[in-house]
Write a protein that holds these residues in place. Structure first.
Motif, short mmCIF file in Angstrom:
data_model
loop_
_atom_site.label_atom_id
_atom_site.label_comp_id
_atom_site.label_asym_id
_atom_site.label_seq_id
_atom_site.Cartn_x
_atom_site.Cartn_y
_atom_site.Cartn_z
N LEU A 50 0.83 -1.20 0.00
CA LEU A 50 0.00 0.00 0.00
C LEU A 50 0.87 1.25 0.00
CD1 LEU A 50 -2.66 -1.15 2.61
CD2 LEU A 50 -2.85 -1.16 0.11
N ASP A 51 2.04 1.16 0.63
CA ASP A 51 2.97 2.28 0.77
C ASP A 51 4.37 1.76 0.47
OD1 ASP A 51 4.89 4.10 1.90
OD2 ASP A 51 3.36 4.90 3.24
N LEU A 52 4.90 2.06 -0.72
CA LEU A 52 6.20 1.53 -1.14
C LEU A 52 7.35 1.97 -0.23
CD1 LEU A 52 6.49 1.50 -5.03
CD2 LEU A 52 6.49 -0.42 -3.45
N GLU A 53 7.31 3.19 0.24
CA GLU A 53 8.39 3.66 1.11
C GLU A 53 8.39 2.90 2.43
OE1 GLU A 53 11.85 5.41 1.67
OE2 GLU A 53 10.68 5.73 -0.15
N ARG A 54 7.22 2.69 2.99
CA ARG A 54 7.10 1.92 4.23
C ARG A 54 7.56 0.48 4.00
NH1 ARG A 54 1.30 2.04 6.20
NH2 ARG A 54 1.01 0.62 4.46
N ALA A 55 7.15 -0.12 2.87
CA ALA A 55 7.55 -1.49 2.54
C ALA A 55 9.07 -1.57 2.34
CB ALA A 55 6.82 -1.97 1.29
N PHE A 56 9.65 -0.57 1.69
CA PHE A 56 11.10 -0.56 1.49
C PHE A 56 11.83 -0.54 2.83
CE2 PHE A 56 15.15 1.66 1.04
CZ PHE A 56 15.78 0.83 0.13
N ILE A 59 8.30 -5.84 -4.97
CA ILE A 59 7.22 -5.34 -4.13
C ILE A 59 6.64 -4.16 -4.90
CG2 ILE A 59 6.63 -4.35 -1.89
CD1 ILE A 59 9.30 -5.72 -0.90
N VAL A 60 5.35 -4.19 -5.12
CA VAL A 60 4.72 -3.19 -5.98
C VAL A 60 3.46 -2.61 -5.34
CG1 VAL A 60 5.62 -4.18 -8.11
CG2 VAL A 60 3.45 -4.98 -7.23
N ALA A 61 3.16 -1.38 -5.69
CA ALA A 61 1.91 -0.73 -5.28
C ALA A 61 1.10 -0.49 -6.54
CB ALA A 61 2.19 0.57 -4.55
N ARG A 62 0.07 -1.31 -6.72
CA ARG A 62 -0.82 -1.19 -7.88
C ARG A 62 -2.25 -1.40 -7.42
NH1 ARG A 62 1.97 -5.55 -11.32
NH2 ARG A 62 -0.13 -6.41 -11.22
N PRO A 63 -3.21 -0.75 -8.07
CA PRO A 63 -4.61 -0.88 -7.62
C PRO A 63 -5.15 -2.31 -7.78
CG PRO A 63 -4.43 0.62 -9.51
CD PRO A 63 -3.04 0.22 -9.13
N ASP A 64 -4.58 -3.11 -8.67
CA ASP A 64 -5.10 -4.47 -8.87
C ASP A 64 -4.50 -5.49 -7.90
OD1 ASP A 64 -2.69 -3.96 -10.42
OD2 ASP A 64 -2.93 -5.97 -11.24
N LEU A 65 -3.52 -5.09 -7.08
CA LEU A 65 -2.91 -5.99 -6.11
C LEU A 65 -3.20 -5.48 -4.70
CD1 LEU A 65 0.57 -6.61 -7.76
CD2 LEU A 65 -1.42 -8.12 -7.78
N ILE A 66 -3.74 -6.34 -3.87
CA ILE A 66 -4.11 -5.97 -2.50
C ILE A 66 -3.39 -6.90 -1.53
CG2 ILE A 66 -6.03 -5.77 -0.88
CD1 ILE A 66 -7.84 -5.40 -3.39
N PRO A 67 -2.73 -6.36 -0.50
CA PRO A 67 -2.08 -7.21 0.49
C PRO A 67 -3.09 -8.18 1.12
CG PRO A 67 -1.37 -4.95 0.78
CD PRO A 67 -2.50 -4.94 -0.23
N THR A 68 -2.61 -9.39 1.46
CA THR A 68 -3.51 -10.40 2.01
C THR A 68 -2.79 -11.33 2.98
OG1 THR A 68 -5.08 -12.17 1.46
CG2 THR A 68 -3.11 -11.99 0.09
N THR A 69 -3.55 -11.90 3.89
CA THR A 69 -3.02 -12.92 4.79
C THR A 69 -3.57 -14.30 4.41
OG1 THR A 69 -4.83 -12.57 6.35
CG2 THR A 69 -2.79 -11.31 6.72
N GLU A 70 -4.17 -14.40 3.24
CA GLU A 70 -4.75 -15.66 2.78
C GLU A 70 -3.98 -16.16 1.56
OE1 GLU A 70 -8.92 -15.11 2.21
OE2 GLU A 70 -9.15 -14.13 4.13
N GLY A 71 -4.20 -17.40 1.21
CA GLY A 71 -3.59 -17.98 0.02
C GLY A 71 -2.20 -18.53 0.29
N PRO A 72 -1.46 -18.83 -0.76
CA PRO A 72 -0.12 -19.41 -0.62
C PRO A 72 0.83 -18.47 0.15
CG PRO A 72 -0.87 -19.53 -2.89
CD PRO A 72 -1.84 -18.67 -2.16
N ILE A 73 1.82 -19.08 0.76
CA ILE A 73 2.83 -18.29 1.47
C ILE A 73 4.12 -18.30 0.66
CG2 ILE A 73 4.21 -18.05 3.58
CD1 ILE A 73 2.04 -19.52 5.07
N LEU A 74 4.65 -17.13 0.43
CA LEU A 74 5.93 -16.95 -0.24
C LEU A 74 7.01 -16.89 0.83
CD1 LEU A 74 7.41 -16.10 -2.91
CD2 LEU A 74 7.00 -13.77 -2.16
N TYR A 75 8.06 -17.69 0.70
CA TYR A 75 9.16 -17.69 1.67
C TYR A 75 10.35 -16.93 1.10
CZ TYR A 75 6.74 -20.97 4.66
OH TYR A 75 5.83 -21.54 5.50
#
Length: 124
Positions: free
Chosen positions: A12-18, A56-72
């Motif tokens: 949601l916030d690239l600077e925070r994610a960085f 790591i990207v901020a795009r309107p079509d991608l929403i952070p989630t705690t569901e689905g597969p886990i990336l390690y």
């Protein structure tokens, strides 16, 4: 050949994610651009095929989630060092450490953006 070729982690916030990923992965991320958008890349040799690439990207079509597969993600050092930095960097630790035997050690966290992410290391 790798089963996975590329991955994208929503932000949601690239600077925070960085700031978050730079802290827990020992600085092994960098800012970049693709087309007219900004992104964060992992410092691995994906151009040569030696590693799977991702961003790591901020795009309107991608929403952070705690569901689905886990990336390690590789912690680029001791698992405990990365896990100990998660909460101060703005995340949450769900599973602090799992011993995977000959496969190393893992943890599961929620990143600063709300994604469930796995961490993996050969060092506890």
């Amino acid at each position: 050949m790798n089963a996975i070729q590329w991955f994208e982690i929503p932000a949601l916030d690239l600077e925070r994610a960085f700031t978050f990923y730079s802290e827990i992965l020992h600085g092994n991320v960098r800012k970049g651009t693709f087309g007219d958008g900004e992104l964060i890349l992992f410092n691995v040799p994906f151009n040569t095929g030696e590693a799977v690439g991702g961003s790591i990207v901020a795009r309107p079509d991608l929403i952070p989630t705690t569901e689905g597969p886990i990336l390690y993600l590789n912690t680029f050092g001791k698992l405990s060092e990365a896990v100990n930095k998660v909460e101060n960097a703005g995340g949450k630790v769900l599973v602090p450490r799992l011993d995977l035997g000959k496969f190393g050690f893992s943890a599961i966290i929620i990143d600063s953006e709300g994604n469930r992410i796995g961490l993996l290391s050969n060092e506890p």
